[in-house]
Design an enzyme around this catalytic site. Structure first.
Site, PDB file in Angstrom:
ATOM      1  N   PHE A 214     -13.415   1.481 -15.884  1.00  0.00           N
ATOM      2  CA  PHE A 214     -12.579   1.959 -16.994  1.00  0.00           C
ATOM      3  C   PHE A 214     -11.287   2.495 -16.391  1.00  0.00           C
ATOM      4  CE2 PHE A 214     -10.714   5.012 -19.832  1.00  0.00           C
ATOM      5  CZ  PHE A 214     -10.851   4.440 -21.083  1.00  0.00           C
ATOM      6  N   THR A 378      10.901   8.414 -20.680  1.00  0.00           N
ATOM      7  CA  THR A 378      11.762   9.536 -21.048  1.00  0.00           C
ATOM      8  C   THR A 378      11.437  10.796 -20.268  1.00  0.00           C
ATOM      9  OG1 THR A 378      12.084   8.663 -23.278  1.00  0.00           O
ATOM     10  CG2 THR A 378      12.547  11.000 -22.948  1.00  0.00           C
TER      11      THR A 378
END
Length: 496
Positions: A214, A378
């Site tokens: 995972f 950002t």
């Protein structure tokens, strides 16, 4: 003009500028009281109780989140105990999916923002890739680099584990393509073709992952995730290659030959997939692997397995990425689980999140991008998370929590082994490093019933894979907490 605007703002608030500064200082210095940790669980209702059910009904009107188990009173939760909105106090050995490093409401964390500079770092949240604060390099060096895996001198913060892996994959691909181009600059055809997702600017490359792994829920990370179908079904993903992760027989000391053969089988398979990718594509530029396959069922690999995988990566000059999102931060008794593997050198990349509070990736200097904006978003992390992590790391050192985790983990694993010997029809395959422990049940139904009944007696635990109970306590989990958990588990097992 600037000073006039400041004066005008002060007049509108009714607070002179110097008093406004004092009020900020007062807010930052507010002391939050921490109640003492309970000595035992206390259950008042079933879980979820009536208040949790009502809150879930309210939530469901605006959000599909049927994964919610119960709602939490985070003001009342403390240390190793989580308290739900119905007043049930439970020993928490799951800790927000392994994400609470030093327990709930630890004083070191509650006081982490008790300074003007820390508070301003939190509220201003800079776009770190373009406008970092003056102290950002110092924070990275003193906090994250203080626990960097040996040999990894580069670090980039991110917001979560998925985006950490996504950007690590890009570093793999950049490294491969830089070799392919021989170091030359991008040409016009490459720059134009990548804008429409076509070759040569968009090359046919991939990352090798393993069955049961995972690595996240964003596109490339999800292509490398193979733990549960519900994560992936209906999502169009790149058809990247996957190989076998070892599946051992337990107890390990009784199946040495069989497990050694399993290591060799899986290593041979991985090398075969990598070799063939260079003939048929997509070309594998790196390997991603968890030190312990957590979501997939707490599957372990031996030192030999991880060493052999590193040897294969070096042979083919591809990148060796160890995903320490769940295992990093100390739960195995070392800051990084891969430190147990006696590798010849560090992995090329180590990704992290959860107990490290910020996401991010460490990597070798050879993987530094040559152009700006290639690893960018950002915020590129959050300085507030490093302030919290600084408090966590200082607490780990001052309270000797890695050693405490090792002691507690020994109690847990010995206790689980004892219980599987006494209840062989219900439990098997006890395993773990530190407190990062797991044990299998004979069926999925049995596992789910045990988890539900543990909650009824005041223990919040989690499952993974098809039949495993996984333990993910905080680093402040002590030997007495381990004994308490084992006693509760024994009570549940005797009820069958």
């Amino acid at each position: 003009m600037i000073s006039g605007r400041i004066f005008s703002l002060s007049n509108r608030t009714g607070i002179p500028k110097f008093q406004l500064t004092r009020k900020l200082s007062s807010v930052a210095a507010t002391k939050l009281e921490t109640p003492p940790e309970p000595t035992e669980p206390r259950m008042l209702t079933a879980v979820p109780g009536p208040k949790s059910k009502q809150l879930h009904s309210d939530l469901s009107k605006m959000q599909s989140m049927d994964s919610v188990h119960f709602f939490v009173d985070y003001d009342a939760s403390v240390g190793n105990y989580i308290v739900d909105v119905d007043g049930n106090t439970m020993l928490d050995v799951f800790t927000q999916i392994s994400s609470v490093p030093i327990g709930y409401n630890h004083p070191a964390l509650l006081s982490a923002f008790n300074s003007d500079s820390a508070m301003r770092a939190l509220v201003n949240r800079p776009a770190l890739g373009v406008y970092p604060g003056a102290d950002w390099a110092t924070r990275l060096n003193q906090v994250l680099m203080s626990v960097a895996p040996q040999g990894l001198d580069q670090v980039t913060t991110m917001m979560c584990g998925s985006c950490s892996n996504e950007n690590a994959f890009k570093l793999m691909h950049f490294y491969h393509m830089e070799k392919e181009r021989g170091g030359r600059a991008f040409n016009q055809q490459e720059m134009e073709s990548c804008m429409i997702n076509q070759a040569p600017g968009t090359p046919d490359l991939s990352v090798l992952s393993f069955h049961g792994g995972f690595h996240g829920r964003t596109a490339a990370s999800l292509a490398c995730t193979h733990s549960k179908y519900i994560h992936k079904i209906d999502v169009p993903l790149a058809q990247w290659q996957v190989s076998d992760f070892p599946r051992y027989k337990y107890p390990l000391d009784q199946f040495v030959a069989e497990n050694n053969a399993e290591d060799e089988r899986c290593l041979a398979m991985a090398e075969d997939v990598i070799h063939n990718s260079r003939k048929t594509g997509p070309t594998i530029t790196g390997v991603i692997v968890e030190p312990i396959q957590a979501e997939g069922g707490d599957h372990h690999g031996s030192n030999r397995w991880f060493q052999g995988l590193q040897d294969i990566c070096k042979k083919y000059d591809i990148i060796y990425l160890i995903d320490e999102v769940q295992t990093g931060g100390g739960p195995t008794g070392k800051i990084w689980c891969h430190e147990w593997f006696e590798l010849a050198e560090s992995p090329d990349i180590v990704t992290f999140s959860k107990k490290m509070l910020t996401g991010g990736l460490y990597h070798k200097s050879k993987l530094r991008p040559k152009q700006p904006y290639r690893i960018f978003n950002t915020w590129v992390g959050d300085p507030g998370k490093l302030i919290l992590l600084d408090a966590v790391l200082k607490t780990i050192r001052s309270e000797n929590l890695l050693e405490e985790t090792s002691k507690s983990g020994t109690v847990l694993l010995d206790g689980l082994t004892d219980l599987q010997n006494r209840f062989p029809g219900y439990l098997n395959s006890a395993r773990g490093r530190g407190t990062f422990c797991a044990i299998n049940c004979d069926t999925t139904d049995r596992r789910d019933k045990i988890l539900n009944q543990l909650r009824e007696v005041g223990v919040h635990a989690g499952g993974c894979g098809d039949t495993a109970i996984r333990l993910r306590p905080a680093l402040v989990f002590k030997e007495q907490h381990a004994h308490l958990f084992l006693n509760k588990l024994e009570t549940v097992l005797k009820s069958f």
